[in-house]
Design a protein around this motif. Structure first.
Motif, PDB file in Angstrom:
ATOM      1  N   ASP A  37      43.648  51.429 -17.534  1.00  0.00           N
ATOM      2  CA  ASP A  37      43.674  52.774 -16.942  1.00  0.00           C
ATOM      3  C   ASP A  37      42.308  53.426 -17.103  1.00  0.00           C
ATOM      4  O   ASP A  37      41.721  53.415 -18.175  1.00  0.00           O
ATOM      5  CB  ASP A  37      44.745  53.663 -17.586  1.00  0.00           C
ATOM      6  CG  ASP A  37      45.226  54.726 -16.608  1.00  0.00           C
ATOM      7  OD1 ASP A  37      46.358  54.606 -16.087  1.00  0.00           O
ATOM      8  OD2 ASP A  37      44.449  55.671 -16.324  1.00  0.00           O
ATOM      9  N   LEU A  38      41.861  54.000 -16.019  1.00  0.00           N
ATOM     10  CA  LEU A  38      40.583  54.724 -16.038  1.00  0.00           C
ATOM     11  C   LEU A  38      40.719  56.045 -16.781  1.00  0.00           C
ATOM     12  O   LEU A  38      39.737  56.595 -17.280  1.00  0.00           O
ATOM     13  CB  LEU A  38      40.117  54.959 -14.593  1.00  0.00           C
ATOM     14  CG  LEU A  38      38.798  55.699 -14.381  1.00  0.00           C
ATOM     15  CD1 LEU A  38      37.632  54.920 -14.981  1.00  0.00           C
ATOM     16  CD2 LEU A  38      38.554  55.915 -12.884  1.00  0.00           C
ATOM     17  N   GLY A  39      41.931  56.575 -16.825  1.00  0.00           N
ATOM     18  CA  GLY A  39      42.169  57.781 -17.626  1.00  0.00           C
ATOM     19  C   GLY A  39      41.729  59.083 -16.998  1.00  0.00           C
ATOM     20  O   GLY A  39      41.491  60.061 -17.704  1.00  0.00           O
ATOM     21  N   MET A  51      44.575  57.605 -22.394  1.00  0.00           N
ATOM     22  CA  MET A  51      45.838  57.231 -21.737  1.00  0.00           C
ATOM     23  C   MET A  51      46.199  55.777 -22.016  1.00  0.00           C
ATOM     24  O   MET A  51      47.324  55.464 -22.419  1.00  0.00           O
ATOM     25  CB  MET A  51      45.737  57.475 -20.218  1.00  0.00           C
ATOM     26  CG  MET A  51      45.731  58.958 -19.845  1.00  0.00           C
ATOM     27  SD  MET A  51      45.489  59.211 -18.067  1.00  0.00           S
ATOM     28  CE  MET A  51      47.071  58.684 -17.411  1.00  0.00           C
TER      29      MET A  51
HETATM   30  P1  NAI Z   1      50.165  58.192 -11.705  1.00  0.00           P
HETATM   31  O1  NAI Z   1      49.094  59.122 -11.253  1.00  0.00           O
HETATM   32  O2  NAI Z   1      50.995  58.596 -12.869  1.00  0.00           O
HETATM   33  O3  NAI Z   1      49.563  56.758 -12.033  1.00  0.00           O
HETATM   34  C1  NAI Z   1      48.411  56.231 -11.469  1.00  0.00           C
HETATM   35  C2  NAI Z   1      47.532  55.727 -12.593  1.00  0.00           C
HETATM   36  O4  NAI Z   1      46.386  55.061 -12.056  1.00  0.00           O
HETATM   37  C3  NAI Z   1      47.000  56.877 -13.469  1.00  0.00           C
HETATM   38  O5  NAI Z   1      47.358  56.654 -14.819  1.00  0.00           O
HETATM   39  C4  NAI Z   1      45.502  56.850 -13.234  1.00  0.00           C
HETATM   40  O6  NAI Z   1      44.747  57.224 -14.360  1.00  0.00           O
HETATM   41  C5  NAI Z   1      45.269  55.397 -12.847  1.00  0.00           C
HETATM   42  N1  NAI Z   1      44.048  55.215 -12.053  1.00  0.00           N
HETATM   43  C6  NAI Z   1      43.602  55.978 -11.034  1.00  0.00           C
HETATM   44  N2  NAI Z   1      42.448  55.504 -10.555  1.00  0.00           N
HETATM   45  C7  NAI Z   1      42.147  54.398 -11.281  1.00  0.00           C
HETATM   46  C8  NAI Z   1      41.087  53.457 -11.240  1.00  0.00           C
HETATM   47  N3  NAI Z   1      40.086  53.573 -10.361  1.00  0.00           N
HETATM   48  N4  NAI Z   1      41.104  52.426 -12.127  1.00  0.00           N
HETATM   49  C9  NAI Z   1      42.108  52.305 -13.026  1.00  0.00           C
HETATM   50  N5  NAI Z   1      43.141  53.177 -13.111  1.00  0.00           N
HETATM   51  C10 NAI Z   1      43.159  54.213 -12.249  1.00  0.00           C
HETATM   52  O7  NAI Z   1      51.103  57.921 -10.446  1.00  0.00           O
HETATM   53  P2  NAI Z   1      52.376  56.962 -10.246  1.00  0.00           P
HETATM   54  O8  NAI Z   1      53.360  57.725  -9.474  1.00  0.00           O
HETATM   55  O9  NAI Z   1      52.762  56.325 -11.503  1.00  0.00           O
HETATM   56  O10 NAI Z   1      51.772  55.869  -9.236  1.00  0.00           O
HETATM   57  C11 NAI Z   1      51.641  54.494  -9.521  1.00  0.00           C
HETATM   58  C12 NAI Z   1      51.462  53.745  -8.218  1.00  0.00           C
HETATM   59  O11 NAI Z   1      52.664  53.820  -7.445  1.00  0.00           O
HETATM   60  C13 NAI Z   1      50.352  54.307  -7.334  1.00  0.00           C
HETATM   61  O12 NAI Z   1      49.680  53.246  -6.690  1.00  0.00           O
HETATM   62  C14 NAI Z   1      51.106  55.133  -6.321  1.00  0.00           C
HETATM   63  O13 NAI Z   1      50.384  55.281  -5.124  1.00  0.00           O
HETATM   64  C15 NAI Z   1      52.353  54.307  -6.154  1.00  0.00           C
HETATM   65  N6  NAI Z   1      53.465  55.074  -5.600  1.00  0.00           N
HETATM   66  C16 NAI Z   1      54.118  56.005  -6.361  1.00  0.00           C
HETATM   67  C17 NAI Z   1      55.174  56.699  -5.825  1.00  0.00           C
HETATM   68  C18 NAI Z   1      56.004  57.628  -6.640  1.00  0.00           C
HETATM   69  O14 NAI Z   1      57.067  58.038  -6.149  1.00  0.00           O
HETATM   70  N7  NAI Z   1      55.605  57.983  -7.849  1.00  0.00           N
HETATM   71  C19 NAI Z   1      55.561  56.551  -4.412  1.00  0.00           C
HETATM   72  C20 NAI Z   1      54.853  55.501  -3.721  1.00  0.00           C
HETATM   73  C21 NAI Z   1      53.831  54.831  -4.301  1.00  0.00           C
END
Ligand code: NAI
Length: 287
Positions: A37-39, A51
């Motif tokens: 995680d980039l955090g 994180m």
């Molecule tokens: P979230 O924001 O909690 O998790 C995303 C994580 O990715 C964060 O912890 C963030 O720090 C990390 N991140 C962001 N850019 C980064 C990078 N360049 N390198 C490494 N880590 C990075 O959001 P969530 O909901 O857990 O999303 C997880 C995945 O599921 C995402 O790809 C999102 O698009 C997808 N998704 C989620 C949905 C939902 O209902 N929550 C719906 C459809 C897709």
């Protein structure tokens, strides 16, 4: 859960939300997990180690095995770094869950190139960078598992998410070809479209709906796609609140024109071309 014991699995974006749930379940099931995680914030700004460290502490505190990784998946060097962390900590890489993501929502007519590019870089290029780095190891060992996080926005569209939707359906295009190229090496590539209450959705969906969508519901599906028992590849599974379904392309019966039609002739038969009654699962006849 059988099938992931001792497997080394890198979960990107595992410092919170869905990725954290995936990492916790995989570790509880005996996998060795790279918690990448980039955090940063939801829009991708900022960074930090807290994180990923917190999730690793949670896993190791419960007797599981995990290592933190803070690379940004958005660069080639970062993607390679995630895989290098797996090799250095555990000596191999068996699976990648490409889950890291950010949002830069804005109506298309106001979208800047920067907003477009930042989202494409993390989701689509980020998936490419990590999977590309793992791929030679998968081929060499004759086994590998890829799970990517797609989205209903990619499948159906959503106001203000042109950048995100394009990236998310791009990831489905990617797994379709990875499924073909990986088949003879027992490399499977599948996509999950989750629906879950996380920081990403907290102000997008109504609270009553989010209360029914705990992220924990999605993790076992991702876990299954990483097991030895799973034989499917190139599938898209929509998961949320206990409901788990497969989404697939269907094709209408259509119309065959014996000769090149005029624009007017196409117009006359348009209703028939687009009529989905009697549609069948689409197959690629052309290549
Ligand atoms: P979230 O924001 O909690 O998790 C995303 C994580 O990715 C964060 O912890 C963030 O720090 C990390 N991140 C962001 N850019 C980064 C990078 N360049 N390198 C490494 N880590 C990075 O959001 P969530 O909901 O857990 O999303 C997880 C995945 O599921 C995402 O790809 C999102 O698009 C997808 N998704 C989620 C949905 C939902 O209902 N929550 C719906 C459809 C897709």
């Amino acid at each position: 859960m059988a099938g992931v014991e001792d497997r080394v699995i890198a979960v990107t974006g595992a410092g919170g939300g869905l990725g954290r749930e995936y990492a916790l379940l995989l570790a509880r099931s005996g996998a060795k997990v790279v918690v990448n995680d980039l955090g940063g914030a939801r829009d991708g700004t900022g960074s930090g180690s807290a994180m990923a460290d917190a999730v690793v502490a949670e896993i190791t505190g419960a007797g599981g095995q995990a290592v933190a990784d803070y690379h940004s998946v958005a660069t080639e060097e970062g993607g390679a770094g995630v895989v290098r962390t797996a090799l250095e900590a555990f000596g191999r890489i068996d699976g990648v869950v490409s889950n890291a993501g950010i949002l830069r929502d804005v109506a298309f007519h106001k979208m800047t190139h920067e907003q477009w590019d930042a989202v494409i870089q993390v989701h689509l290029h980020g998936t490419y960078h990590v999977v590309r780095a793992a791929w030679p190891h998968f081929r060499e060992q004759g086994r590998g598992r890829v799970v990517v996080a797609t989205s209903n926005t990619g499948l159906y569209g959503n106001f203000g998410q042109a950048n995100y939707g394009a990236a998310k359906l791009g990831m489905v295009g990617l797994i379709n070809t990875l499924a073909i190229e990986g088949r003879k090496y027992d490399i499977l590539a599948n996509a999950v479209a989750p629906q879950a209450a996380t920081r990403m959705t907290e102000d997008i969906a109504p609270p009553e709906l989010l209360a029914k969508l705990p992220a924990a519901h999605v993790a076992p599906i991702v876990g299954h796609l990483l097991t030895d028992e799973c034989a499917d590849s190139g599938t898209v599974v929509v998961v949320g609140g206990g409901l788990c379904t497969r989404v697939q392309l269907y094709e209408s019966k259509g119309v065959t024109f014996a000769d090149v039609p005029t624009i007017e002739q196409v117009g006359e038969r348009w209703a028939e071309i687009t009529d989905m009654s009697g549609a069948v699962a689409a197959v690629n006849r052309v290549g």
